[in-house]
Design an enzyme around this catalytic site. Sequence first.
Site, PDB file in Angstrom:
ATOM      1  N   ASP A 187       0.822  -1.212   0.000  1.00 16.65           N
ATOM      2  CA  ASP A 187       0.000   0.000   0.000  1.00 16.65           C
ATOM      3  C   ASP A 187       0.859   1.267   0.000  1.00 16.65           C
ATOM      4  OD1 ASP A 187       1.004   0.030   2.557  1.00 16.65           O
ATOM      5  OD2 ASP A 187      -0.939  -0.053   3.575  1.00 16.65           O
ATOM      6  N   HIS A 189       3.063   2.150   2.159  1.00 14.99           N
ATOM      7  CA  HIS A 189       3.386   2.592   3.511  1.00 14.99           C
ATOM      8  C   HIS A 189       4.007   1.418   4.258  1.00 14.99           C
ATOM      9  CE1 HIS A 189       1.334   6.545   3.398  1.00 14.99           C
ATOM     10  NE2 HIS A 189       0.579   5.942   2.494  1.00 14.99           N
ATOM     11  N   ASN A 206      -0.997  -1.307   9.964  1.00 17.12           N
ATOM     12  CA  ASN A 206      -1.353  -2.703   9.721  1.00 17.12           C
ATOM     13  C   ASN A 206      -0.783  -3.075   8.358  1.00 17.12           C
ATOM     14  OD1 ASN A 206      -2.455  -5.218   9.227  1.00 17.12           O
ATOM     15  ND2 ASN A 206      -4.488  -4.690   9.997  1.00 17.12           N
ATOM     16  N   ASP A 222     -14.037   4.155  11.822  1.00 10.65           N
ATOM     17  CA  ASP A 222     -12.989   3.446  12.575  1.00 10.65           C
ATOM     18  C   ASP A 222     -13.481   2.920  13.923  1.00 10.65           C
ATOM     19  OD1 ASP A 222     -11.326   3.879  10.496  1.00 10.65           O
ATOM     20  OD2 ASP A 222      -9.919   5.193  11.540  1.00 10.65           O
ATOM     21  N   ASN A 228      -7.055   4.626   9.177  1.00 14.06           N
ATOM     22  CA  ASN A 228      -6.216   5.676   8.587  1.00 14.06           C
ATOM     23  C   ASN A 228      -4.977   5.988   9.428  1.00 14.06           C
ATOM     24  OD1 ASN A 228      -7.356   7.101  10.693  1.00 14.06           O
ATOM     25  ND2 ASN A 228      -8.729   8.299   9.390  1.00 14.06           N
ATOM     26  N   ASN A 230      -4.259   7.311  12.124  1.00 16.20           N
ATOM     27  CA  ASN A 230      -4.048   8.577  12.826  1.00 16.20           C
ATOM     28  C   ASN A 230      -4.179   8.433  14.340  1.00 16.20           C
ATOM     29  OD1 ASN A 230      -6.801   8.382  13.251  1.00 16.20           O
ATOM     30  ND2 ASN A 230      -7.333  10.300  12.224  1.00 16.20           N
ATOM     31  N   ILE A 232      -6.714   7.503  16.100  1.00 19.91           N
ATOM     32  CA  ILE A 232      -8.038   7.819  16.646  1.00 19.91           C
ATOM     33  C   ILE A 232      -9.021   6.747  16.185  1.00 19.91           C
ATOM     34  CG2 ILE A 232      -9.887   9.537  16.714  1.00 19.91           C
ATOM     35  CD1 ILE A 232      -7.726  11.635  15.952  1.00 19.91           C
ATOM     36  N   GLU A 244     -13.607   8.913  16.007  1.00 18.49           N
ATOM     37  CA  GLU A 244     -13.248   9.529  14.722  1.00 18.49           C
ATOM     38  C   GLU A 244     -14.339  10.494  14.275  1.00 18.49           C
ATOM     39  OE1 GLU A 244     -10.888  10.309  11.434  1.00 18.49           O
ATOM     40  OE2 GLU A 244     -10.318   8.571  12.647  1.00 18.49           O
ATOM     41  N   SER A 262      16.687  16.501  -3.663  1.00 26.01           N
ATOM     42  CA  SER A 262      17.416  16.181  -2.436  1.00 26.01           C
ATOM     43  C   SER A 262      17.391  17.321  -1.434  1.00 26.01           C
ATOM     44  CB  SER A 262      18.867  15.798  -2.761  1.00 26.01           C
ATOM     45  OG  SER A 262      19.483  16.811  -3.529  1.00 26.01           O
TER      46      SER A 262
END
EC number: 3.1.1.77
Length: 574
Positions: A187, A189, A206, A222, A228, A230, A232, A244, A262
């Site tokens: 994903d 991330h 996750n 959530d 997401n 964050n 919360i 949320e 850079s």
Amino acid sequence: MKFPWKVFKTTLLLLLLSHSLASVPSEDQPGDSYSHGQSCLGCVVLVSVIEQLAEVHNSSVQVAMERLCSYLPEKLFLKTACYFLVQTFGSDIIKLLDEAMKADVVCYALEFCKRGAVQPQCHLYPLPQEAWESALEKARQVLRRSSTMKYPRSGRNICSLPFLTKICQKIELSIKKAVPFKDIDSDKHSVFPTLRGYHWRGRDCNDSDKTVYPGRRPDNWDIHQDSNCNGIWGIDPKDGIPYEKKFCEGSQPRGIILLGDSAGAHFHIPPEWLTASQMSVNSFLNLPSALTDELNWPQLSGVTGFLDSTSGIEEKSIYHRLRKRNHCNHRDYQSISKNGASSRNLKNFIESLSRNQASDHPAIVLYAMIGNDVCNSKADTVPEMTTPEQMYANVMQTLTHLNSHLPNGSHVILYGLPDGTFLWDSLHNRYHPLGQLNKDVTYAQFFSFLRCLQLNPCNGWMSSNKTLRTLTSERAEQLSNTLKKIATTETFANFDLFYVDFAFHEIIEDWQKRGGQPWQLIEPVDGFHPNEVASLLQANRVWEKIQLQWPHVLGKENPFNSQIEEVFGDQGGH
């Protein structure tokens, strides 16, 4: 601002130390001469450090080499590789330095530096009293008497060593794709910090579920999990309302995304890596992390930095201030920046941007290609610069791509290019870290050495030729005007468009009012990049301009921030 993968394929330590200096994009390189230039630069840096360590500690060259290796961490086999180099080349380096030869003469004798048909003899240090050719011949005679010349004289590639092959492959993959190397659910991330992990974009919470990542709209508020990332989630037991929904609904969450080079990624080589009098074990503790982040420190950058500044100034990154404004923005940052990036090659890695129009929050995108469209290593540098017409076409291609990927309600801000004449003006007569001990290497000499090796990252601005510096600034101004024109005349369905100057002279004035000097705003090792202080001062100016002229870009200030802190603390950190 340009540091390609090849830099990892020459002689180990030197490249760890001098990676910033070999700074030209791989697509523009003349092949062997560039590779030879890297090898030469790395050798001169390493031999200089060894020589100065011996001088500072009043020790033999052998002890100095062992001291340097002892400073290095075990991670990434750095200490092992250092001792390997000492075993391979140490005996000859000792013999040559014992003859009072300077590092550049040593490296020509060892054939890390080569003089080709069109390649002049390049030297960093003042020429020896005896003729250069005589000094070099003397060095070669020393080596002919050596019984240790068992190493190959060409084709050196540290990545061919069995214990370094996998490391090199990881770094190569990370640089080419500009996405996290460790990303189980793909994903974009990661739960790993470096190799394009959460130092560069918000940490995944996750990594086995690709529908869970920073920046997305919450899944069913959530209730059951933090979709997401964050920090919360869940339901308030007092009233049954999802946290949320209670804390973030209507607060206009948004992320911050940098499209940069850079400079935006905060390229940084600590000067203590090259300064013998400051070297210790502690100096190199961050070396493995820095190497696997391509010698960038995005976690401390002016746009996406999430760690507290190491510089001591109060200014914060744009992400830090956006998160402070609305805690629902936690972890929603991406640094889509790359060494050597420009308007020309952004298309090669812009796909690494993570944003889904259907499921994600809007974003503020900063387009900050601030140098490489006018900076290159070519001897005839001006014809290689991006023209205004090319800039227009390149940026429009980027904006069209963004319009098809950014959620509606996003914002894009185009940074202009700075006037880089301050580089030469501020540094040319100051001593480079390699020259501070013996007062024998100024930045003017250093820039000239890089230019001779065809490694100068900006022949236009890092030049003694005032006319050339002026021409480079004129082209930068033309390209900035092109960006300004695009921002004022073009419209897109999913974002509004703005332009801000990269007014480095204003940053200098600000710094001088605080008692500082212009040279203190430039990275000391490469003499090219804005340092952490300069990046944060620029971020502060951009934030203030947005807040004054386009406050809607930043979204609302969340009145529930204190309650979020009370319930969720640091929201899982970064």
